[in-house]
Design a protein around this motif. Structure first.
Motif, PDB file in Angstrom:
ATOM      1  N   PRO A   1       0.837  -1.205   0.000  1.00  0.00           N
ATOM      2  CA  PRO A   1       0.000   0.000   0.000  1.00  0.00           C
ATOM      3  C   PRO A   1       0.871   1.254   0.000  1.00  0.00           C
ATOM      4  O   PRO A   1       1.969   1.270   0.558  1.00  0.00           O
ATOM      5  CB  PRO A   1      -0.803  -0.113   1.287  1.00  0.00           C
ATOM      6  CG  PRO A   1      -0.123  -1.114   2.123  1.00  0.00           C
ATOM      7  CD  PRO A   1       0.702  -1.977   1.214  1.00  0.00           C
TER       8      PRO A   1
ATOM      9  N   ASP B   1      -2.399   5.582   1.331  1.00  0.00           N
ATOM     10  CA  ASP B   1      -3.342   4.485   1.569  1.00  0.00           C
ATOM     11  C   ASP B   1      -3.214   3.989   3.010  1.00  0.00           C
ATOM     12  O   ASP B   1      -4.210   3.813   3.706  1.00  0.00           O
ATOM     13  CB  ASP B   1      -3.079   3.336   0.584  1.00  0.00           C
ATOM     14  CG  ASP B   1      -3.965   2.142   0.836  1.00  0.00           C
ATOM     15  OD1 ASP B   1      -5.170   2.222   0.507  1.00  0.00           O
ATOM     16  OD2 ASP B   1      -3.470   1.129   1.369  1.00  0.00           O
TER      17      ASP B   1
ATOM     18  N   ARG C   1      -6.088   4.093   5.975  1.00  0.00           N
ATOM     19  CA  ARG C   1      -6.481   2.879   6.695  1.00  0.00           C
ATOM     20  C   ARG C   1      -6.234   3.022   8.195  1.00  0.00           C
ATOM     21  O   ARG C   1      -7.069   2.633   9.015  1.00  0.00           O
ATOM     22  CB  ARG C   1      -5.724   1.668   6.150  1.00  0.00           C
ATOM     23  CG  ARG C   1      -6.196   1.236   4.792  1.00  0.00           C
ATOM     24  CD  ARG C   1      -5.405   0.027   4.288  1.00  0.00           C
ATOM     25  NE  ARG C   1      -5.780  -0.286   2.937  1.00  0.00           N
ATOM     26  CZ  ARG C   1      -6.837  -1.010   2.604  1.00  0.00           C
ATOM     27  NH1 ARG C   1      -7.615  -1.507   3.538  1.00  0.00           N
ATOM     28  NH2 ARG C   1      -7.122  -1.237   1.335  1.00  0.00           N
TER      29      ARG C   1
ATOM     30  N   HIS D   1     -11.591   5.923  -1.339  1.00  0.00           N
ATOM     31  CA  HIS D   1     -10.857   4.791  -0.765  1.00  0.00           C
ATOM     32  C   HIS D   1     -11.849   3.699  -0.363  1.00  0.00           C
ATOM     33  O   HIS D   1     -12.906   3.984   0.201  1.00  0.00           O
ATOM     34  CB  HIS D   1     -10.054   5.252   0.451  1.00  0.00           C
ATOM     35  CG  HIS D   1      -9.037   4.265   0.894  1.00  0.00           C
ATOM     36  ND1 HIS D   1      -9.365   3.149   1.613  1.00  0.00           N
ATOM     37  CD2 HIS D   1      -7.699   4.226   0.689  1.00  0.00           C
ATOM     38  CE1 HIS D   1      -8.262   2.459   1.850  1.00  0.00           C
ATOM     39  NE2 HIS D   1      -7.240   3.095   1.291  1.00  0.00           N
TER      40      HIS D   1
END
Length: 69
Positions: free
Chosen positions: A6, A10, A14, A48
């Motif tokens: 990732p 990203d 998360r 996302h």
């Protein structure tokens, strides 16, 4: 060749989700951390996959409100 790891952004999105930040707070955090415009940060976060349930729920609510107006 696309990396299977990732990206840093990203991973930050998360991590924010896992820590319980709201989508708005995540957008603010991404904007500040990566010095992005509000629009860029909103697009990045709202597109996302981890936030799709929230985005879809808010789209439905928005649609319902528009019908009432």
């Amino acid at each position: 060749m696309k990396s299977s790891f990732p990206s840093e952004k990203d991973a930050a999105i998360r991590d924010a989700h896992i820590r319980g930040l709201t989508i708005v707070d995540t957008i603010k955090m991404i904007r500040e951390r990566y010095q992005m415009s509000l629009g860029e940060a909103k697009d990045l976060v709202s597109n996302h996959c981890i936030w799709q349930d929230v985005v879809q729920a808010s789209d439905s609510l928005k649609d319902d409100i528009e019908k009432l107006i």
